[in-house]
Structure formats: C-alpha cells, structure tokens
Scaffold this active site. Sequence first.
Site: not given
Ligand SMILES: CC(C)(COP(=O)(O)OP(=O)(O)OC[C@H]1O[C@@H](n2cnc3c(N)ncnc32)[C@H](O)[C@@H]1OP(=O)(O)O)[C@@H](O)C(=O)NCCC(=O)NCCS
Length: 393
Positions: A240, A330, A279
């Site tokens: 977050h 961020d 996100h």
């Molecule tokens: C927000 C979050 C939990 C969503 O993840 P999610 O539910 O897996 O999202 P998606 O379904 O869009 O992911 C699609 C793919 O991208 C990958 N992915 C998602 N965010 C990623 C990231 N930050 N880095 C690398 N890979 C990422 C997922 O693992 C998934 O991979 P796969 O298709 O090989 O399984 C994730 O993006 C995350 O943890 N981001 C980093 C935290 C962050 O910056 N938070 C601030 C938010 S404002």
Amino acid sequence: MSTDTPAGAPIPTRVKKSVALSGIVAGNTAICTVGHSGNDLHYRGYDIADLAREATYEEIAHLLIHERLPNAAELAAYRRHLATLRGLSAPLRAILEQLPARSHPMGVLRTGCSALGAMDTEPSAPDGSGPKDPVLARHIADKLIACFPSMLLYWHHYATTGRRIEVETADATIAAHFLRLLHQREPHPSHVRALDRSLILYAEHEFNASTFTARVIAGTGSGLYGCVTGAIGALRGPKHGGANEVAHEIQQRYRTPDEAEADLRARLARKEIVIGFGHPVYTVSDPRNAIIKDIARDLCAAHGTTNAFAIAERIETLMWNEKKMFPNLDWYSAVAYHEMGVPTPMFTPLFVIARTAGWCAHVIEQRADGKIIRPSANYTGPADRPLPPLDQR
Ligand SMILES: CC(C)(COP(=O)(O)OP(=O)(O)OC[C@H]1O[C@@H](n2cnc3c(N)ncnc32)[C@H](O)[C@@H]1OP(=O)(O)O)[C@@H](O)C(=O)NCCC(=O)NCCS
C-alpha cells in the site's frame, strides 16, 4: 457502473488474483470513482487530471472534507484557518521528544495522532452510539492535515539534532509549510508546486485498504482519531503506501539504466513482484502516473539528475514489454520526492498528510450510513469436535 449496483455485487472490471475481495462492492460512496473505465479517477465527479493541473491541495481538501470546491475568498479563508491549526501542544511535543531517531516516521505520525485523540476527545451522540457531529469531525480533519507536517518535522529535527523548531510559519500552503520545516529555509516555488500536485494525486482513492480500515473502525461508532490512527497503520505496508519508499530503494540499487534492465530481467525470471508496478484495481494504467512522471521529469531536468529519471523510465519500459505491468503513483513519486530532498522514510508520511482528507471524508460518510461493517468468513478449519480433557490431550 450505475449507483444502484447492490452491495456485494461484482464490478465489471478484471478480478485480480492477488487481491482479496477484488471487484466486490463493499458499500456506497459519493466521494470518488476508481477504474470504472479501467484507468479513470474522479473526486466528487472532477477528473484527477483537471484537478492536478488547475487546483491546489487546499482546494481538494475542502472538496473532500467540506464536500464542495471553495471560491477564491473561501480558499483564502480556509488557508488562513489551516495555518492557525499548525501548533503543537506542550504535552504532544513532550510525547514526540520521547520517540527516538530510529523510530520510523510512520510510527511517529501514528503515535502523534493517537496521542491527539487521547487528549482531544470527541463527544459521543446523546444515544451513546459514538461521535456523529460532522462539524466537529470536519474541524478535526482540518486540524490533522494542518498539524501532521508540524508533528513529523518537530520530531525529525529534535530526534536528529536536539533542536526544537518553530512549527507555526506564515506559509499559505501545506506544501510550502512542509518543505520550509524540513529544510529550514525558504522553499523553492517549483518544489512547492510539485509537492502540492503530488498531494492532490494522493488525497483520495475510494475503498483502498487504509480507507476501508478507517470505515470499518468508523462503523463501530469509534472516534475519528482512532479511525485515522488505524488507517496510518494500514498505509504503512509496502503493498500500500509503503510502496513509494520501496520504489526508491529499488531505483537506488542501480547506477545505469543498462544495469537496472539486466538485474530486473533476472528478477522477473524469478517471478519477483516489483513494488511500484501494477494496482489492485486499475487494469490499463494508473491515471496519476502520467502526471507525477511529468513532475519527476521536470525536477530531474532542472537538477541535472536525468540519470535517476532514465533508470526509473527504463524499468517502466521493461515492465511493460515483459509483463504488461504499468507504474502506479508510487513509482515516480519516489523520484520526485527524492529530488525535493525529502528523506526516503518520509515518503509515506507525505501520503498520510494527503490522504487524511480522503480518510476523514469517508469516516463522515460511513457515520451517516450508520452501519457496522461485519462481513462473514468461509470456514476452512476442523469440523465440530468434542473437547478432550486436559490429561487426554
Ligand atoms: C496490486 C497487485 C497485488 C495486483 O497483483 P495481481 O492480482 O497479480 O494482478 P494482475 O492480475 O494484474 O497480475 C497479472 C500478472 O502480472 C504479475 N504482476 C502483477 N504485479 C506485478 C509486479 N508489481 N511485479 C511483477 N509482476 C507483477 C502477476 O504476478 C501476474 O503474473 P502471471 O500472469 O504470470 O500470473 C500487484 O500488482 C502488486 O503487488 N503490486 C506491487 C505493490 C504495489 O506497488 N502496491 C502499491 C499499489 S498502488
């Protein structure tokens, strides 16, 4: 999505596999919409791009907390009012002076907010169902956005130098007040405007984890200081608000864009999650990213630190090409805050200062709704079983 989508119904956006309750409607709000077209953001109907281009943070705080944009005279009066709320009481200063320099600034704000709430109680409604007075709640909200910079920087200077700084300055804006207290000198106007715009971008974001936390606490009839203290606790996490601090640590690992690309390729091959990308709701892009990226680019160009920007941008390109993953607010906030000379542990506290307006608006709205929030769980534990006596366990 129309306003009559029933609570609990899924919103027609892509459900995210790593996000619990992803796409579930947990309640109604008139404050903000996020991602209804995949990458939009509106505060009370106003588009974030218009607000960040044309408005200032105090106008946004007034829109969120007092439910409408101020006219010019009201804005000037509101700024004067906020400036009168920057002071710290002697007991609060004494508490801040007890917190050592090794404390994380998020812990300092959480403790300061809790202490204020312990000293400045919010009376309950006559029926005992907890505080309900929106006028008092709005006053407390104004107090918090005005004095959080004072709390943070009073502690920072005392803990690191032993100096007791003056926190009541004549600065017209929260951005200028923060930068003057931090650097103890007249802030550069381009930095004041850059910080001000970043506060607008961080001010509100519908049912994100910290706002939902504040609403859950509010739903029990608890006080506003408790709601904000809980929200600060939730915001601290790297998934977050803590993401802007971690994003900077990632960017600082590398001396060149090539070095960054080579290392990130290896990390992605190991399925590593790169904080600052993706996100919980947006599926196409974060509408705030283009705005903060321009701010970061301009600051780096002005300071001749284009390499820092080039590293951040190379990683962005790689994440899109390899994972179709976009930067969230961020990623480039980390570049911009570093360029303004903000210490990295203070990146998320800036998020707190901005988001407090949104949190308080949601608490006032949850109180009007009057419902406690109490979802159910899907039980996955052992079936019902008899309790064996102690000597037979
Ligand atoms: C927000 C979050 C939990 C969503 O993840 P999610 O539910 O897996 O999202 P998606 O379904 O869009 O992911 C699609 C793919 O991208 C990958 N992915 C998602 N965010 C990623 C990231 N930050 N880095 C690398 N890979 C990422 C997922 O693992 C998934 O991979 P796969 O298709 O090989 O399984 C994730 O993006 C995350 O943890 N981001 C980093 C935290 C962050 O910056 N938070 C601030 C938010 S404002």
